[in-house]
Scaffold this active site. Structure first.
Site, PDB file in Angstrom:
ATOM      1  N   CYS A  84       0.812  -1.226   0.000  1.00 24.67           N
ATOM      2  CA  CYS A  84       0.000   0.000   0.000  1.00 24.67           C
ATOM      3  C   CYS A  84       0.841   1.271   0.000  1.00 24.67           C
ATOM      4  CB  CYS A  84      -0.980  -0.003   1.174  1.00 24.67           C
ATOM      5  SG  CYS A  84      -0.219   0.014   2.819  1.00 24.67           S
ATOM      6  N   HIS A 135      -2.544   0.972   7.202  1.00 29.92           N
ATOM      7  CA  HIS A 135      -2.793   0.865   5.767  1.00 29.92           C
ATOM      8  C   HIS A 135      -3.037   2.266   5.230  1.00 29.92           C
ATOM      9  CE1 HIS A 135      -3.990  -1.268   2.126  1.00 29.92           C
ATOM     10  NE2 HIS A 135      -5.020  -0.449   2.025  1.00 29.92           N
ATOM     11  N   HIS A 147      -6.051   1.942  -3.495  1.00 33.43           N
ATOM     12  CA  HIS A 147      -5.055   1.351  -2.597  1.00 33.43           C
ATOM     13  C   HIS A 147      -4.645  -0.025  -3.082  1.00 33.43           C
ATOM     14  CE1 HIS A 147      -7.882  -1.411  -0.274  1.00 33.43           C
ATOM     15  NE2 HIS A 147      -8.684  -0.751  -1.092  1.00 33.43           N
TER      16      HIS A 147
END
Length: 182
Positions: A84, A135, A147
């Site tokens: 990510c 994240h 993402h």
């Protein structure tokens, strides 16, 4: 079981980086590649002027098309696999002209903190995915963000989805140079 925990922990320790931000001067070639831009639908003389948010959004959707489905790989930074923070790092570096730190740990310190209600295209959105897990994605519009998902690879998800809704943590805004239409 020990082997499963050893690899992610080892990679997490190895993926730290410093922060440096540099302004970027856009050239006409930068925006000539916005093939999904709404401006391309109109003849040259009738092109409406696009807002900076619309231009950023068009650029991000183009990035989604280029990266869509690339598998998640912790520590990865290529089309063979990407995590990510690397996706965010590469999109900002290569398409927005901003050097971000490589890891989520340091990306969360970049730019200025903003409230969820203030989100606009290009803002970074952060989630707590575990006790220490983090994240990051890039906000698009209407609750959607781009993402690298562990289960789906590079994708667009919605912040109101059951999984993400309860894990939202914070958002950051970086000053983007206006992207000019072609």
């Amino acid at each position: 079981m020990k082997r499963r925990l050893l690899l992610p922990c080892s990679l997490a320790i190895l993926t730290t980086a410093g922060c440096s931000m540099a302004p970027y001067q856009h050239s006409p070639e930068d925006t000539a590649n916005l093939s999904n831009s709404p401006a391309k639908k109109y003849p040259k003389a009738a092109q409406p002027s696009l807002s900076p948010n619309e231009l950023v959004k068009a650029s991000l959707y183009k990035q989604h098309q280029e990266w869509k489905g690339i598998p998640y790989r912790l520590g990865g930074m290529s089309k063979r696999g990407i995590d990510c923070s690397a996706l965010v790092y590469l999109i900002y570096r290569d398409h927005m002209g901003i050097e971000l730190p490589r890891t989520t740990q340091y990306q969360v310190l970049a730019g200025e903190s903003i409230k969820r209600a203030q989100l606009r295209p290009g803002d970074l959105v952060f989630f707590k995915t575990g006790r220490r897990g983090r994240h990051v994605g890039i906000y698009l519009e209407e609750g959607k963000f781009l993402h690298a998902s562990v289960s789906k690879g590079v994708t667009i998800s919605h912040m109101a989805d059951h999984y993400w809704k309860s894990r939202y943590w914070r958002a950051r805004r970086l000053e983007l140079e206006p992207i000019k239409g072609s």
